[in-house]
Design a protein around this motif. Structure first.
Motif, PDB file in Angstrom:
ATOM      1  N   LEU A  17       3.344   3.952   1.931  1.00 17.25           N
ATOM      2  CA  LEU A  17       2.850   2.766   2.633  1.00 17.25           C
ATOM      3  C   LEU A  17       1.324   2.725   2.646  1.00 17.25           C
ATOM      4  CD1 LEU A  17       5.351   2.416   5.615  1.00 17.25           C
ATOM      5  CD2 LEU A  17       5.316   1.157   3.448  1.00 17.25           C
ATOM      6  N   ASN A  18       0.682   3.899   2.687  1.00 17.91           N
ATOM      7  CA  ASN A  18      -0.779   3.946   2.572  1.00 17.91           C
ATOM      8  C   ASN A  18      -1.220   3.335   1.245  1.00 17.91           C
ATOM      9  OD1 ASN A  18      -1.697   5.038   4.982  1.00 17.91           O
ATOM     10  ND2 ASN A  18      -1.495   7.138   4.286  1.00 17.91           N
ATOM     11  N   GLU A  19      -0.528   3.712   0.176  1.00 23.42           N
ATOM     12  CA  GLU A  19      -0.873   3.185  -1.146  1.00 23.42           C
ATOM     13  C   GLU A  19      -0.599   1.684  -1.237  1.00 23.42           C
ATOM     14  OE1 GLU A  19      -2.555   4.891  -3.463  1.00 23.42           O
ATOM     15  OE2 GLU A  19      -2.553   6.486  -1.952  1.00 23.42           O
ATOM     16  N   LEU A  20       0.531   1.252  -0.665  1.00 25.18           N
ATOM     17  CA  LEU A  20       0.837  -0.180  -0.666  1.00 25.18           C
ATOM     18  C   LEU A  20      -0.200  -0.970   0.123  1.00 25.18           C
ATOM     19  CD1 LEU A  20       4.715  -0.325  -0.211  1.00 25.18           C
ATOM     20  CD2 LEU A  20       3.406  -0.884  -2.238  1.00 25.18           C
ATOM     21  N   LYS A  21      -0.608  -0.412   1.242  1.00 26.30           N
ATOM     22  CA  LYS A  21      -1.615  -1.092   2.057  1.00 26.30           C
ATOM     23  C   LYS A  21      -2.907  -1.267   1.256  1.00 26.30           C
ATOM     24  CE  LYS A  21      -3.888  -1.146   6.461  1.00 26.30           C
ATOM     25  NZ  LYS A  21      -3.978  -0.661   7.794  1.00 26.30           N
ATOM     26  N   LYS A  22      -3.299  -0.214   0.522  1.00 27.18           N
ATOM     27  CA  LYS A  22      -4.491  -0.318  -0.328  1.00 27.18           C
ATOM     28  C   LYS A  22      -4.298  -1.390  -1.389  1.00 27.18           C
ATOM     29  CE  LYS A  22      -5.831   4.516   0.159  1.00 27.18           C
ATOM     30  NZ  LYS A  22      -5.821   5.828  -0.505  1.00 27.18           N
ATOM     31  N   ALA A  23      -3.108  -1.424  -1.984  1.00 26.28           N
ATOM     32  CA  ALA A  23      -2.830  -2.418  -3.025  1.00 26.28           C
ATOM     33  C   ALA A  23      -2.940  -3.837  -2.469  1.00 26.28           C
ATOM     34  CB  ALA A  23      -1.443  -2.195  -3.617  1.00 26.28           C
ATOM     35  N   PHE A  24      -2.373  -4.073  -1.293  1.00 27.85           N
ATOM     36  CA  PHE A  24      -2.452  -5.406  -0.684  1.00 27.85           C
ATOM     37  C   PHE A  24      -3.883  -5.728  -0.259  1.00 27.85           C
ATOM     38  CE2 PHE A  24       2.152  -5.124  -0.357  1.00 27.85           C
ATOM     39  CZ  PHE A  24       2.542  -6.442  -0.526  1.00 27.85           C
ATOM     40  N   ARG A  25      -4.603  -4.722   0.265  1.00 27.66           N
ATOM     41  CA  ARG A  25      -5.969  -4.953   0.722  1.00 27.66           C
ATOM     42  C   ARG A  25      -6.908  -5.210  -0.459  1.00 27.66           C
ATOM     43  NH1 ARG A  25      -7.349  -0.081   3.339  1.00 27.66           N
ATOM     44  NH2 ARG A  25      -8.041   0.605   1.312  1.00 27.66           N
ATOM     45  N   ASP A  26      -6.741  -4.447  -1.542  1.00 31.81           N
ATOM     46  CA  ASP A  26      -7.628  -4.575  -2.693  1.00 31.81           C
ATOM     47  C   ASP A  26      -7.322  -5.786  -3.568  1.00 31.81           C
ATOM     48  OD1 ASP A  26      -8.799  -2.267  -1.763  1.00 31.81           O
ATOM     49  OD2 ASP A  26      -7.868  -0.952  -3.256  1.00 31.81           O
ATOM     50  N   ASN A  27      -6.102  -6.289  -3.479  1.00 28.90           N
ATOM     51  CA  ASN A  27      -5.684  -7.443  -4.277  1.00 28.90           C
ATOM     52  C   ASN A  27      -5.283  -8.572  -3.340  1.00 28.90           C
ATOM     53  OD1 ASN A  27      -5.750  -6.034  -6.923  1.00 28.90           O
ATOM     54  ND2 ASN A  27      -4.157  -4.817  -5.970  1.00 28.90           N
ATOM     55  N   LYS A  28      -6.276  -9.273  -2.828  1.00 25.35           N
ATOM     56  CA  LYS A  28      -6.044 -10.329  -1.829  1.00 25.35           C
ATOM     57  C   LYS A  28      -5.045 -11.379  -2.313  1.00 25.35           C
ATOM     58  CE  LYS A  28      -9.039  -8.913   1.241  1.00 25.35           C
ATOM     59  NZ  LYS A  28      -8.571  -8.167   2.365  1.00 25.35           N
ATOM     60  N   GLY A  29      -5.038 -11.646  -3.596  1.00 21.62           N
ATOM     61  CA  GLY A  29      -4.154 -12.664  -4.134  1.00 21.62           C
ATOM     62  C   GLY A  29      -2.693 -12.254  -4.160  1.00 21.62           C
ATOM     63  N   LEU A  30      -2.415 -10.960  -4.070  1.00 25.38           N
ATOM     64  CA  LEU A  30      -1.041 -10.470  -4.139  1.00 25.38           C
ATOM     65  C   LEU A  30      -0.195 -11.019  -2.996  1.00 25.38           C
ATOM     66  CD1 LEU A  30       1.067  -8.661  -5.472  1.00 25.38           C
ATOM     67  CD2 LEU A  30       0.170  -6.748  -4.125  1.00 25.38           C
ATOM     68  N   GLU A  31      -0.684 -10.902  -1.788  1.00 24.79           N
ATOM     69  CA  GLU A  31       0.065 -11.406  -0.632  1.00 24.79           C
ATOM     70  C   GLU A  31       0.227 -12.925  -0.707  1.00 24.79           C
ATOM     71  OE1 GLU A  31      -0.669 -11.428   4.089  1.00 24.79           O
ATOM     72  OE2 GLU A  31      -0.858  -9.459   3.158  1.00 24.79           O
ATOM     73  N   GLN A  32      -0.817 -13.602  -1.139  1.00 23.16           N
ATOM     74  CA  GLN A  32      -0.742 -15.058  -1.274  1.00 23.16           C
ATOM     75  C   GLN A  32       0.279 -15.453  -2.333  1.00 23.16           C
ATOM     76  OE1 GLN A  32      -4.820 -15.914  -2.172  1.00 23.16           O
ATOM     77  NE2 GLN A  32      -5.353 -16.357  -0.041  1.00 23.16           N
ATOM     78  N   LEU A  33       0.275 -14.715  -3.445  1.00 26.53           N
ATOM     79  CA  LEU A  33       1.209 -15.000  -4.523  1.00 26.53           C
ATOM     80  C   LEU A  33       2.650 -14.789  -4.061  1.00 26.53           C
ATOM     81  CD1 LEU A  33       1.433 -15.721  -7.540  1.00 26.53           C
ATOM     82  CD2 LEU A  33       1.397 -13.280  -8.023  1.00 26.53           C
ATOM     83  N   LEU A  34       2.883 -13.696  -3.332  1.00 28.26           N
ATOM     84  CA  LEU A  34       4.234 -13.391  -2.866  1.00 28.26           C
ATOM     85  C   LEU A  34       4.678 -14.302  -1.726  1.00 28.26           C
ATOM     86  CD1 LEU A  34       4.131  -9.500  -3.051  1.00 28.26           C
ATOM     87  CD2 LEU A  34       5.277 -11.077  -4.616  1.00 28.26           C
ATOM     88  N   SER A  35       3.735 -14.999  -1.099  1.00 28.11           N
ATOM     89  CA  SER A  35       4.069 -15.951  -0.032  1.00 28.11           C
ATOM     90  C   SER A  35       4.122 -17.392  -0.546  1.00 28.11           C
ATOM     91  CB  SER A  35       3.030 -15.864   1.096  1.00 28.11           C
ATOM     92  OG  SER A  35       3.041 -14.585   1.672  1.00 28.11           O
ATOM     93  N   SER A  36       3.747 -17.584  -1.786  1.00 21.44           N
ATOM     94  CA  SER A  36       3.662 -18.926  -2.360  1.00 21.44           C
ATOM     95  C   SER A  36       5.038 -19.577  -2.492  1.00 21.44           C
ATOM     96  CB  SER A  36       3.015 -18.858  -3.747  1.00 21.44           C
ATOM     97  OG  SER A  36       3.112 -20.104  -4.391  1.00 21.44           O
ATOM     98  N   PRO A  37       5.150 -20.833  -2.060  1.00 20.29           N
ATOM     99  CA  PRO A  37       6.426 -21.553  -2.212  1.00 20.29           C
ATOM    100  C   PRO A  37       6.667 -22.020  -3.652  1.00 20.29           C
ATOM    101  CG  PRO A  37       4.811 -22.950  -1.137  1.00 20.29           C
ATOM    102  CD  PRO A  37       4.171 -21.604  -1.310  1.00 20.29           C
ATOM    103  N   ARG A  38       5.663 -21.904  -4.501  1.00 22.31           N
ATOM    104  CA  ARG A  38       5.792 -22.376  -5.885  1.00 22.31           C
ATOM    105  C   ARG A  38       6.682 -21.469  -6.731  1.00 22.31           C
ATOM    106  NH1 ARG A  38      -0.051 -24.791  -7.644  1.00 22.31           N
ATOM    107  NH2 ARG A  38      -0.209 -26.250  -5.912  1.00 22.31           N
ATOM    108  N   LEU A  39       6.770 -20.185  -6.351  1.00 24.24           N
ATOM    109  CA  LEU A  39       7.593 -19.245  -7.105  1.00 24.24           C
ATOM    110  C   LEU A  39       8.928 -19.046  -6.410  1.00 24.24           C
ATOM    111  CD1 LEU A  39       4.944 -16.474  -7.896  1.00 24.24           C
ATOM    112  CD2 LEU A  39       5.853 -18.177  -9.479  1.00 24.24           C
TER     113      LEU A  39
END
Length: 179
Positions: free
Chosen positions: A31-53
């Motif tokens: 989870l530490n690594e995932l948190k870094k991934a989400f924090r360092d890649n701001k677009g990741l959370e937005q992409l996974l929350s996008s209604p377009r996909l």
């Protein structure tokens, strides 16, 4: 720390599963690594929350991006995705860490110093301050801050212990000016 009731519920469920499988420490590291991934890649959370996909496409992306992640963690991500709660992912990670630390008697601490601390110094600080916050040990993150001049500043949650030379000089200055 999050104030999200939703995140606390998901984190509690994840924590119970981790304990049942004896994987609390492993999952906490992931989870530490995932948190870094989400924090360092701001677009990741937005992409996974996008209604377009579609949800199927998002699941596929999560499986590709986080390949090799513990199945319990992967399933948690899928549950968050299915419930349209990906925006709570980082809060869930934070809540899990708090639960795991509480269960282990560990507190997170930031130690500001003018130079990197040795392992002996880190252990000494952990031993000296853990009991002050009712824990068995501290997980210390050492942050270098040359403005301290000397000494250390320790932050555990919202408590700060400051024995830095700069703080002592400021205190002396206030006394001299106030006299």
């Amino acid at each position: 720390m999050s104030n999200s009731v939703v995140a606390k519920r998901y984190a509690s469920a994840l924590f119970e599963l981790a304990q049942q499988h004896g994987q609390t420490a492993t999952i906490q590291e992931e989870l530490n690594e995932l948190k870094k991934a989400f924090r360092d890649n701001k677009g990741l959370e937005q992409l996974l929350s996008s209604p377009r996909l579609s949800v199927a496409k998002k699941r596929e992306m999560i499986a590709d991006i986080f390949k090799g992640v513990n199945p319990i963690v992967m399933n948690t991500l899928f549950v968050l995705l299915d419930a349209k709660r990906m925006n709570e992912a980082q809060n869930v990670f934070d809540e899990f860490h708090q639960l795991a630390n509480d269960a282990a008697g560990v507190a997170e601490a930031k130690v500001y110093s003018t130079r990197p601390l040795t392992e002996l110094e880190t252990n000494s600080i952990s031993t000296a301050f853990a009991h002050k916050v009712g824990k068995q040990s501290l997980r210390i993150e050492n942050i270098i801050d040359p403005s301290l001049i000397g000494g250390i500043r320790l932050q555990i949650g919202n408590q700060i212990y400051d024995s830095s030379l700069s703080a002592k000089l400021e205190k002396l200055q206030r006394k001299l000016i106030g006299s």
